[in-house]
Write an enzyme that holds these catalytic residues in place. Structure first.
Site, PDB file in Angstrom:
ATOM      1  N   HIS A  60      -1.919  -2.906  -4.235  1.00  0.00           N
ATOM      2  CA  HIS A  60      -0.494  -3.139  -4.497  1.00  0.00           C
ATOM      3  C   HIS A  60      -0.133  -4.609  -4.355  1.00  0.00           C
ATOM      4  O   HIS A  60       0.725  -5.116  -5.081  1.00  0.00           O
ATOM      5  CB  HIS A  60       0.376  -2.239  -3.602  1.00  0.00           C
TER       6      HIS A  60
ATOM      7  N   ALA B 229       2.907  -4.149   4.569  1.00  0.00           N
ATOM      8  CA  ALA B 229       1.526  -3.657   4.579  1.00  0.00           C
ATOM      9  C   ALA B 229       0.550  -4.792   4.261  1.00  0.00           C
ATOM     10  O   ALA B 229      -0.514  -4.887   4.866  1.00  0.00           O
ATOM     11  CB  ALA B 229       1.370  -2.513   3.593  1.00  0.00           C
ATOM     12  N   GLU B 230       0.899  -5.627   3.293  1.00  0.00           N
ATOM     13  CA  GLU B 230       0.084  -6.805   3.016  1.00  0.00           C
ATOM     14  C   GLU B 230       0.954  -7.996   2.639  1.00  0.00           C
ATOM     15  O   GLU B 230       2.020  -7.828   2.030  1.00  0.00           O
ATOM     16  CB  GLU B 230      -0.910  -6.554   1.870  1.00  0.00           C
ATOM     17  N   THR B 231       0.464  -9.160   3.027  1.00  0.00           N
ATOM     18  CA  THR B 231       0.953 -10.423   2.487  1.00  0.00           C
ATOM     19  C   THR B 231      -0.188 -11.025   1.674  1.00  0.00           C
ATOM     20  O   THR B 231      -1.326 -11.101   2.159  1.00  0.00           O
ATOM     21  CB  THR B 231       1.385 -11.384   3.602  1.00  0.00           C
TER      22      THR B 231
END
Length: 272
Positions: free
Chosen positions: A74, A44-46
């Protein structure tokens, strides 16, 4: 250069929301390189960090597989966890300077970490045409903020939801950032949390996010007002994983507590 995959808002592996955190840089790599790595990671994210002259202060940016985002809870939690647990930061708190969300603080808590985030007010609006059909349920109330928030009748309605994601993006775009939608309800009595939610973000390249700190900057003030309590336990009911967050509303800020677990340490063989 190392990279860690961390399950955030989780007390054990394979729960919560995975984020990749890259070892801090001295100078920023190019945006195209960071976006390409985020697409390669397919989380979902880096999160990307840059050191500053102050040892407890870092610049922080977040990329989904599709784009850079202005706030990610997160991956912020995961970044703090890496600094404390993997890179040996000895302080009690770290600070992150961001491009669009100001200065964010994360400190050690009794269990896990406590994040200091800006509250995001939400205003009641008419239900957008087609939203009920896209969700498959008629909301009790819809509020507009950075994302649309649909209040559902009960916990079962949230958990059983099988929305039409393409339709959600179409009907909510214009009333929500990139057509992203939160659904939420008061939890069943007697359980370990008071509020359940889910978050659908097809416009950001994330069909459904397992545990979303930024969404709780909206949820916490809304439910604090509805339930008359400034501190509440939330559960994001992503099927098969789920994440747990304790939120406390403090004026224009929301304190979000959660745990995190490192599940992978890897080494990048490419350089920016």
């Amino acid at each position: 250069m190392r990279q860690w995959t961390v399950d955030a808002f989780a007390d054990r592996p394979f729960r919560g929301n995975p984020a990749c955190v890259v070892e801090p840089f001295d100078t920023w790599p190019g945006d195209a390189w960071m976006q390409a790595l985020a697409e390669e990671n397919k989380q979902a994210e880096t999160a990307f960090l840059r050191r500053t002259a102050e040892p407890d202060r870092f610049e922080l940016r977040w990329f989904t597989p599709a784009l850079e985002v202005p706030l990610c809870g997160h991956a912020t939690l995961a970044s703090a966890h890496v600094l404390f647990s993997e890179l040996g930061s000895s302080g009690e708190a770290v600070r992150f300077q961001t491009r669009k969300s100001g200065l964010l603080g994360v400190e050690r808590a009794a269990e896990g970490y406590r994040m200091d985030f800006p509250a995001t007010p939400a205003t009641p609006v008419a239900t957008p045409a087609g939203l009920a059909e896209a969700l498959g349920v008629e909301p009790l109330q819809v509020l507009s903020s950075r994302f649309l928030l649909a209040i559902l009748p009960d916990e079962a309605s949230v958990r059983s939801l099988r929305p039409d994601l393409a339709r959600i993006e179409r009907v909510s775009r214009g009333a929500s950032e990139r057509g992203n939608v939160i659904v939420s309800a008061e939890a069943d009595p007697g359980g370990p949390y008071r509020v359940v939610s889910r978050f659908f973000a097809p416009g950001s390249g994330i069909p459904e996010d397992p545990a979303t700190g930024a969404a709780h900057c909206i949820l916490a003030p809304v439910w604090a007002a509805k339930l008359g309590r400034l501190e509440l336990d939330f559960h994001q009911a992503y099927p098969g994983r789920g994440g747990d967050l304790r939120c406390r509303v403090a004026g224009e800020r929301v304190m979000i507590e959660g745990q995190a677990v490192t599940v992978i340490e890897s080494r990048l063989r490419l350089q920016p």
